[in-house]
Design a protein around this motif. Sequence first.
Motif, mmCIF file in Angstrom:
data_model
loop_
_atom_site.group_PDB
_atom_site.id
_atom_site.type_symbol
_atom_site.label_atom_id
_atom_site.label_comp_id
_atom_site.label_asym_id
_atom_site.label_seq_id
_atom_site.Cartn_x
_atom_site.Cartn_y
_atom_site.Cartn_z
ATOM 1 N N ASP A 149 6.971 8.111 -39.458
ATOM 2 C CA ASP A 149 6.522 6.874 -39.544
ATOM 3 C C ASP A 149 6.094 6.266 -38.084
ATOM 4 O O ASP A 149 5.188 5.887 -37.641
ATOM 5 N N LEU A 152 2.369 13.344 -42.604
ATOM 6 C CA LEU A 152 2.182 12.586 -41.316
ATOM 7 C C LEU A 152 0.878 12.270 -40.702
ATOM 8 O O LEU A 152 0.644 11.147 -40.251
ATOM 9 N N GLY A 161 3.680 8.665 -36.453
ATOM 10 C CA GLY A 161 2.395 8.542 -36.968
ATOM 11 C C GLY A 161 1.824 7.235 -36.001
ATOM 12 O O GLY A 161 0.685 7.278 -35.805
ATOM 13 N N GLN A 162 2.696 6.412 -35.906
ATOM 14 C CA GLN A 162 2.208 5.156 -35.230
ATOM 15 C C GLN A 162 1.953 5.537 -33.717
ATOM 16 O O GLN A 162 0.974 4.743 -32.935
ATOM 17 N N ARG A 222 11.174 11.245 -38.735
ATOM 18 C CA ARG A 222 10.384 9.784 -38.426
ATOM 19 C C ARG A 222 8.951 10.123 -38.662
ATOM 20 O O ARG A 222 8.388 9.815 -37.206
#
Length: 282
Positions: free
Chosen positions: A269, A34, A272-273, A267
């Motif tokens: 992704d 992550l 991290g965003q 998740r």
Amino acid sequence: MAGLVWAREDQAGAAPALIFFHANGFCVSTYRSLLKPVAAALNAPVAAFDLRGHGLTDLPDNPDHQDNWNRFAHDIADLIGQIAPEGAVLAGHSMGGTSALLASGLRPDLVKGLCLFDPVLAPTPFYVYAHMPWVFRLWRSQFPLARAAGRRRAVFPSRAAAIEAYRGRGAFKTWPEAMLADYCEDGLTDMPDGQVRLSCAPAFEAACFAGQRHNPIKALKALRVPGRLLRGARHSTTVGTLIPLLTRCGIAVETIAETSHFLPMERPDVCGQALIELVRSV
């Protein structure tokens, strides 16, 4: 306190823009997949640290004294004062997120923002009850999460054997293989006989579940920096009735579809965003 830092070679020694803390029973190596991409995207150092009683950190960890998470908050406050004297964004999963929130109440001058992944947050009456003198001892023996943690197998023949035992089971059911392997890196400690044992002793993990004599609601109401909170759609430990209060306190709340309490694993992704966007915003 032991930790990991992701940074370019020419950023060695620079203060981290983001400091992350893990969930109860885990360690920062768990979150490598992550956090490493987040550091690359931000082009800035990202750090993560093992809380006392976890991973490679060797601060005192007597379970009989672990009746609250304020100790974690003080550790975090001392840490950021040393490694990020101009401040940083704090983030964390579950107990790590709540502890980061508590730390923000101790050092508001050093916390630039908060990004929390399914932190443990309950209404005020829960914490009033938790402060009753008999509750910690009662919950250590009767609270289901504490009882289950206290019965965890502590010793395995090898890390490979531990991975095989965990794969697809219990809390690890929805984890990708890479994160499970990363957890077993520092979540297990080598023993002289070649076996490995849990770095976080089952009794200490159980005490962390039972020890709720802290007050994150007070810290939340004192918050004066931007915040984001991502919660799981299933089995979230951020009680839904607190969402209006969180919003009034400046924390944007998002429930991530088809995720559980382990949404950083499910998740990475999305999580991290969220980290990238918050750090860039401050």
